[in-house]
Design an enzyme around this catalytic site. Structure first.
Site, PDB file in Angstrom:
ATOM      1  N   ASN A   1       0.839  -1.187   0.000  1.00  0.00           N
ATOM      2  CA  ASN A   1       0.000   0.000   0.000  1.00  0.00           C
ATOM      3  C   ASN A   1       0.883   1.249   0.000  1.00  0.00           C
ATOM      4  O   ASN A   1       2.096   1.160  -0.081  1.00  0.00           O
ATOM      5  CB  ASN A   1      -0.950  -0.046   1.206  1.00  0.00           C
ATOM      6  CG  ASN A   1      -2.286   0.590   0.905  1.00  0.00           C
ATOM      7  OD1 ASN A   1      -2.353   1.658   0.308  1.00  0.00           O
ATOM      8  ND2 ASN A   1      -3.352  -0.073   1.320  1.00  0.00           N
TER       9      ASN A   1
ATOM     10  N   HIS B   1      23.513   2.232  12.354  1.00  0.00           N
ATOM     11  CA  HIS B   1      24.666   3.048  12.741  1.00  0.00           C
ATOM     12  C   HIS B   1      25.145   2.610  14.113  1.00  0.00           C
ATOM     13  O   HIS B   1      24.330   2.268  14.979  1.00  0.00           O
ATOM     14  CB  HIS B   1      24.279   4.528  12.772  1.00  0.00           C
ATOM     15  CG  HIS B   1      23.769   5.022  11.461  1.00  0.00           C
ATOM     16  ND1 HIS B   1      24.591   5.469  10.467  1.00  0.00           N
ATOM     17  CD2 HIS B   1      22.502   5.099  10.969  1.00  0.00           C
ATOM     18  CE1 HIS B   1      23.863   5.823   9.424  1.00  0.00           C
ATOM     19  NE2 HIS B   1      22.593   5.604   9.694  1.00  0.00           N
TER      20      HIS B   1
ATOM     21  N   GLY C   1      -0.511  -1.690   8.884  1.00  0.00           N
ATOM     22  CA  GLY C   1       0.041  -0.364   8.625  1.00  0.00           C
ATOM     23  C   GLY C   1       1.061   0.068   9.666  1.00  0.00           C
ATOM     24  O   GLY C   1       1.042  -0.378  10.815  1.00  0.00           O
TER      25      GLY C   1
ATOM     26  N   ALA D   1      -0.348  -3.982  13.121  1.00  0.00           N
ATOM     27  CA  ALA D   1      -0.116  -2.563  12.838  1.00  0.00           C
ATOM     28  C   ALA D   1       0.692  -1.906  13.954  1.00  0.00           C
ATOM     29  O   ALA D   1       0.518  -2.210  15.132  1.00  0.00           O
ATOM     30  CB  ALA D   1      -1.445  -1.846  12.663  1.00  0.00           C
TER      31      ALA D   1
ATOM     32  N   LYS E   1       6.550  -8.890  19.303  1.00  0.00           N
ATOM     33  CA  LYS E   1       6.767 -10.221  19.878  1.00  0.00           C
ATOM     34  C   LYS E   1       5.603 -11.137  19.498  1.00  0.00           C
ATOM     35  O   LYS E   1       4.505 -10.676  19.186  1.00  0.00           O
ATOM     36  CB  LYS E   1       6.946 -10.161  21.391  1.00  0.00           C
ATOM     37  CG  LYS E   1       5.818  -9.545  22.144  1.00  0.00           C
ATOM     38  CD  LYS E   1       6.164  -9.402  23.622  1.00  0.00           C
ATOM     39  CE  LYS E   1       5.119  -8.529  24.286  1.00  0.00           C
ATOM     40  NZ  LYS E   1       5.546  -7.942  25.496  1.00  0.00           N
TER      41      LYS E   1
END
Length: 184
Positions: free
Chosen positions: A83, A113, A139, A157, A177
């Protein structure tokens, strides 16, 4: 060893290397073209993605906007759907299996990093991401460097996936998890 070879081995590399920067800018240009092509011109859009990615299935859809770093480190399987607002930072391999569905505003980030401020000044690293078959991401999911996700998985989500997720589970949260094992 070139900076690209270091990048793909997952060791510290200089992302400002001229050769890498040229490849990065090429991918950014292709993303810009992709995002600006009329939404109804699926064949045109998919030609750009086939040029950008190292592997695609025959049937796939990525809704605009889409951004990646290099493109050549991305492989998508058959029946792939993403999407709006997908971001793949592919300084290392990002591999998606078949029947993968990605909700809006998701990110797959191979780049990292060092935590130490002095080490961070020396460069960055990238670890591969692997996603199996039949995986659905809700999402606003973020998948971090080095994560592998098994087959038949649902990632809820808003999840931040920092560790591997086994097959046949529903997982969500920050950090993500396993919440439920499925008997599919």
């Amino acid at each position: 060893m070139t900076e690209e070879e270091k990048m793909l081995k997952g060791i510290m590399y200089n992302a400002e290397d001229r050769s890498l920067t040229k490849k990065l800018m090429n991918a950014k240009k292709l993303c810009q073209i992709y995002n600006n092509i009329d939404i109804t011109l699926f064949d045109e859009k998919n030609k750009i993605l086939k040029k950008l990615f190292s592997k695609t299935g025959k049937k796939f859809t990525i809704m605009p906007t889409f951004y990646c770093d290099y493109g050549f480190n991305i492989e998508i399987g058959e029946n792939f759907y993403a999407n709006h607002n997908l971001v793949i930072l592919d300084a290392n391999k990002v591999t998606f299996g078949d029947n993968v569905f990605i909700g809006p505003n998701c990110g797959f980030y191979t780049s990292g990093h060092p935590l130490d401020k002095d080490e961070r000044k020396k460069g960055e690293y990238a670890k591969p991401i692997k996603v199996g078959n039949d995986v659905w991401f809700g999402g606003n999911v973020c998948v971090m460097p080095g994560v592998s996700i098994g087959n038949n998985v649902v990632i809820g989500a808003g999840s931040v996936v920092t560790k591997d997720v086994p097959s046949n589970v529903i997982a969500y949260g920050n950090p993500c998890k396993v919440i439920k094992v499925q008997k599919w």
